[in-house]
Motif scaffolding. Structure first.
Motif, PDB file in Angstrom:
ATOM      1  N   LEU A  74      55.074  97.141 -49.663  1.00 34.82           N
ATOM      2  CA  LEU A  74      56.062  97.223 -50.741  1.00 34.82           C
ATOM      3  C   LEU A  74      56.729  98.587 -50.654  1.00 34.82           C
ATOM      4  O   LEU A  74      56.063  99.584 -50.371  1.00 34.82           O
ATOM      5  CB  LEU A  74      55.394  97.110 -52.114  1.00 34.82           C
ATOM      6  CG  LEU A  74      54.929  95.758 -52.585  1.00 34.82           C
ATOM      7  CD1 LEU A  74      54.230  95.889 -53.941  1.00 34.82           C
ATOM      8  CD2 LEU A  74      56.099  94.804 -52.704  1.00 34.82           C
ATOM      9  N   ALA A  75      58.022  98.640 -50.927  1.00 32.36           N
ATOM     10  CA  ALA A  75      58.740  99.912 -50.885  1.00 32.36           C
ATOM     11  C   ALA A  75      59.739  99.978 -52.028  1.00 32.36           C
ATOM     12  O   ALA A  75      60.297  98.965 -52.447  1.00 32.36           O
ATOM     13  CB  ALA A  75      59.461 100.060 -49.550  1.00 32.36           C
ATOM     14  N   THR A  76      59.952 101.190 -52.521  1.00 29.98           N
ATOM     15  CA  THR A  76      60.918 101.428 -53.584  1.00 29.98           C
ATOM     16  C   THR A  76      61.312 102.892 -53.564  1.00 29.98           C
ATOM     17  O   THR A  76      60.832 103.666 -52.731  1.00 29.98           O
ATOM     18  CB  THR A  76      60.347 101.015 -54.962  1.00 29.98           C
ATOM     19  OG1 THR A  76      61.409 100.982 -55.923  1.00 29.98           O
ATOM     20  CG2 THR A  76      59.233 101.923 -55.435  1.00 29.98           C
ATOM     21  N   ALA A  77      62.153 103.282 -54.488  1.00 25.44           N
ATOM     22  CA  ALA A  77      62.532 104.691 -54.624  1.00 25.44           C
ATOM     23  C   ALA A  77      61.315 105.496 -55.068  1.00 25.44           C
ATOM     24  O   ALA A  77      60.475 104.999 -55.823  1.00 25.44           O
ATOM     25  CB  ALA A  77      63.656 104.825 -55.646  1.00 25.44           C
ATOM     26  N   ALA A  78      61.232 106.731 -54.610  1.00 24.19           N
ATOM     27  CA  ALA A  78      60.088 107.589 -54.950  1.00 24.19           C
ATOM     28  C   ALA A  78      59.900 107.697 -56.460  1.00 24.19           C
ATOM     29  O   ALA A  78      58.764 107.658 -56.953  1.00 24.19           O
ATOM     30  CB  ALA A  78      60.277 108.972 -54.328  1.00 24.19           C
ATOM     31  N   SER A  79      60.988 107.792 -57.193  1.00 21.48           N
ATOM     32  CA  SER A  79      60.891 107.928 -58.650  1.00 21.48           C
ATOM     33  C   SER A  79      60.347 106.677 -59.327  1.00 21.48           C
ATOM     34  O   SER A  79      59.882 106.740 -60.461  1.00 21.48           O
ATOM     35  CB  SER A  79      62.258 108.284 -59.236  1.00 21.48           C
ATOM     36  OG  SER A  79      63.194 107.262 -58.961  1.00 21.48           O
ATOM     37  N   LYS A  80      60.372 105.542 -58.652  1.00 23.92           N
ATOM     38  CA  LYS A  80      59.866 104.298 -59.216  1.00 23.92           C
ATOM     39  C   LYS A  80      58.449 103.957 -58.740  1.00 23.92           C
ATOM     40  O   LYS A  80      57.789 103.105 -59.308  1.00 23.92           O
ATOM     41  CB  LYS A  80      60.803 103.143 -58.866  1.00 23.92           C
ATOM     42  CG  LYS A  80      62.167 103.269 -59.524  1.00 23.92           C
ATOM     43  CD  LYS A  80      63.031 102.076 -59.189  1.00 23.92           C
ATOM     44  CE  LYS A  80      64.304 102.099 -59.984  1.00 23.92           C
ATOM     45  NZ  LYS A  80      64.150 101.807 -61.403  1.00 23.92           N
ATOM     46  N   ALA A  81      58.000 104.632 -57.710  1.00 21.44           N
ATOM     47  CA  ALA A  81      56.712 104.292 -57.094  1.00 21.44           C
ATOM     48  C   ALA A  81      55.511 104.557 -58.000  1.00 21.44           C
ATOM     49  O   ALA A  81      54.448 103.985 -57.790  1.00 21.44           O
ATOM     50  CB  ALA A  81      56.545 105.036 -55.776  1.00 21.44           C
ATOM     51  N   GLU A  82      55.680 105.406 -58.991  1.00 19.71           N
ATOM     52  CA  GLU A  82      54.580 105.692 -59.910  1.00 19.71           C
ATOM     53  C   GLU A  82      54.582 104.803 -61.148  1.00 19.71           C
ATOM     54  O   GLU A  82      53.687 104.905 -61.983  1.00 19.71           O
ATOM     55  CB  GLU A  82      54.608 107.166 -60.323  1.00 19.71           C
ATOM     56  CG  GLU A  82      54.282 108.114 -59.170  1.00 19.71           C
ATOM     57  CD  GLU A  82      52.911 107.848 -58.557  1.00 19.71           C
ATOM     58  OE1 GLU A  82      51.932 107.667 -59.313  1.00 19.71           O
ATOM     59  OE2 GLU A  82      52.815 107.805 -57.323  1.00 19.71           O
ATOM     60  N   ALA A  83      55.567 103.937 -61.263  1.00 16.36           N
ATOM     61  CA  ALA A  83      55.635 103.041 -62.422  1.00 16.36           C
ATOM     62  C   ALA A  83      54.418 102.125 -62.435  1.00 16.36           C
ATOM     63  O   ALA A  83      54.040 101.563 -61.405  1.00 16.36           O
ATOM     64  CB  ALA A  83      56.918 102.215 -62.373  1.00 16.36           C
ATOM     65  N   PRO A  84      53.793 101.959 -63.591  1.00 17.12           N
ATOM     66  CA  PRO A  84      52.605 101.110 -63.680  1.00 17.12           C
ATOM     67  C   PRO A  84      52.820  99.693 -63.137  1.00 17.12           C
ATOM     68  O   PRO A  84      51.954  99.160 -62.449  1.00 17.12           O
ATOM     69  CB  PRO A  84      52.279 101.087 -65.177  1.00 17.12           C
ATOM     70  CG  PRO A  84      52.815 102.399 -65.676  1.00 17.12           C
ATOM     71  CD  PRO A  84      54.075 102.627 -64.870  1.00 17.12           C
ATOM     72  N   ALA A  85      53.969  99.093 -63.416  1.00 15.04           N
ATOM     73  CA  ALA A  85      54.211  97.719 -62.949  1.00 15.04           C
ATOM     74  C   ALA A  85      54.237  97.657 -61.431  1.00 15.04           C
ATOM     75  O   ALA A  85      53.688  96.725 -60.827  1.00 15.04           O
ATOM     76  CB  ALA A  85      55.513  97.175 -63.523  1.00 15.04           C
ATOM     77  N   ALA A  86      54.854  98.631 -60.783  1.00 12.57           N
ATOM     78  CA  ALA A  86      54.904  98.654 -59.316  1.00 12.57           C
ATOM     79  C   ALA A  86      53.518  98.864 -58.735  1.00 12.57           C
ATOM     80  O   ALA A  86      53.128  98.201 -57.763  1.00 12.57           O
ATOM     81  CB  ALA A  86      55.853  99.753 -58.840  1.00 12.57           C
ATOM     82  N   ARG A  87      52.761  99.782 -59.308  1.00 16.33           N
ATOM     83  CA  ARG A  87      51.406 100.042 -58.807  1.00 16.33           C
ATOM     84  C   ARG A  87      50.505  98.828 -59.011  1.00 16.33           C
ATOM     85  O   ARG A  87      49.696  98.499 -58.148  1.00 16.33           O
ATOM     86  CB  ARG A  87      50.841 101.283 -59.483  1.00 16.33           C
ATOM     87  CG  ARG A  87      51.622 102.533 -59.032  1.00 16.33           C
ATOM     88  CD  ARG A  87      51.240 103.793 -59.734  1.00 16.33           C
ATOM     89  NE  ARG A  87      49.798 103.973 -59.780  1.00 16.33           N
ATOM     90  CZ  ARG A  87      49.207 104.813 -60.599  1.00 16.33           C
ATOM     91  NH1 ARG A  87      49.908 105.549 -61.426  1.00 16.33           N
ATOM     92  NH2 ARG A  87      47.898 104.945 -60.592  1.00 16.33           N
ATOM     93  N   GLU A  88      50.660  98.169 -60.162  1.00 19.70           N
ATOM     94  CA  GLU A  88      49.862  96.959 -60.427  1.00 19.70           C
ATOM     95  C   GLU A  88      50.194  95.843 -59.446  1.00 19.70           C
ATOM     96  O   GLU A  88      49.290  95.144 -58.972  1.00 19.70           O
ATOM     97  CB  GLU A  88      50.108  96.459 -61.850  1.00 19.70           C
ATOM     98  CG  GLU A  88      49.181  97.044 -62.878  1.00 19.70           C
ATOM     99  CD  GLU A  88      49.405  96.389 -64.232  1.00 19.70           C
ATOM    100  OE1 GLU A  88      49.195  95.158 -64.357  1.00 19.70           O
ATOM    101  OE2 GLU A  88      49.798  97.117 -65.159  1.00 19.70           O
ATOM    102  N   LEU A  89      51.477  95.660 -59.161  1.00 18.81           N
ATOM    103  CA  LEU A  89      51.862  94.608 -58.218  1.00 18.81           C
ATOM    104  C   LEU A  89      51.281  94.897 -56.842  1.00 18.81           C
ATOM    105  O   LEU A  89      50.739  93.997 -56.195  1.00 18.81           O
ATOM    106  CB  LEU A  89      53.381  94.473 -58.122  1.00 18.81           C
ATOM    107  CG  LEU A  89      53.840  93.402 -57.122  1.00 18.81           C
ATOM    108  CD1 LEU A  89      53.440  92.007 -57.600  1.00 18.81           C
ATOM    109  CD2 LEU A  89      55.337  93.493 -56.888  1.00 18.81           C
ATOM    110  N   ALA A  90      51.375  96.123 -56.396  1.00 15.52           N
ATOM    111  CA  ALA A  90      50.819  96.495 -55.088  1.00 15.52           C
ATOM    112  C   ALA A  90      49.318  96.196 -55.049  1.00 15.52           C
ATOM    113  O   ALA A  90      48.822  95.616 -54.075  1.00 15.52           O
ATOM    114  CB  ALA A  90      51.081  97.963 -54.796  1.00 15.52           C
ATOM    115  N   ALA A  91      48.612  96.559 -56.105  1.00 14.11           N
ATOM    116  CA  ALA A  91      47.168  96.295 -56.162  1.00 14.11           C
ATOM    117  C   ALA A  91      46.892  94.793 -56.166  1.00 14.11           C
ATOM    118  O   ALA A  91      45.998  94.314 -55.455  1.00 14.11           O
ATOM    119  CB  ALA A  91      46.566  96.960 -57.398  1.00 14.11           C
TER     120      ALA A  91
END
Length: 120
Positions: free
Chosen positions: A31-48
């Protein structure tokens, strides 16, 4: 390598992101996104949830990618016409190509695009 690039609004949920990735075709290895979005809980949860690494990319990396779609608002903020498309291309490496333009989640809060590396 198959990469799912994601872009999303602050109100996006894991379900929003999952829906966008599925609509784009899924099957990603990263998964990839902008650095400023990579710490968002929803993005981290999806990756996990998907068992994937989440790669956050700086503006300088995103702005050199040619995207199929273009949003002036996104370009001003992130330097690329589409965060999802640019992130997917950048993370997939030189010679990568998009399988198609970004798609939008059913709730309109997230976008996703799939890129494949040159060797696929």
């Amino acid at each position: 390598m198959r990469v799912a690039g994601i872009g999303f609004r602050r109100a996006a949920t894991v379900a929003s992101l999952r829906d966008a990735v599925e609509r784009a075709g899924g099957g990603a290895e990263l998964l990839a996104t902008a650095a400023s979005k990579a710490e968002a809980p929803a993005a981290r949860e999806l990756a996990a949830e998907l068992g994937l690494r989440l790669c956050g990319l700086d503006r300088a990396v995103l702005e050199v990618e040619e995207t199929l779609t273009h949003s002036a608002r996104v370009a001003e903020r992130f330097g690329a016409g589409s965060v999802a498309e640019a992130a997917a291309l950048a993370a997939a490496g030189p010679g990568a190509r998009l399988l198609g333009p970004r798609v939008v989640s059913g709730d309109g809060l997230a976008t996703a695009a799939i890129a494949i590396g040159r060797d696929e």
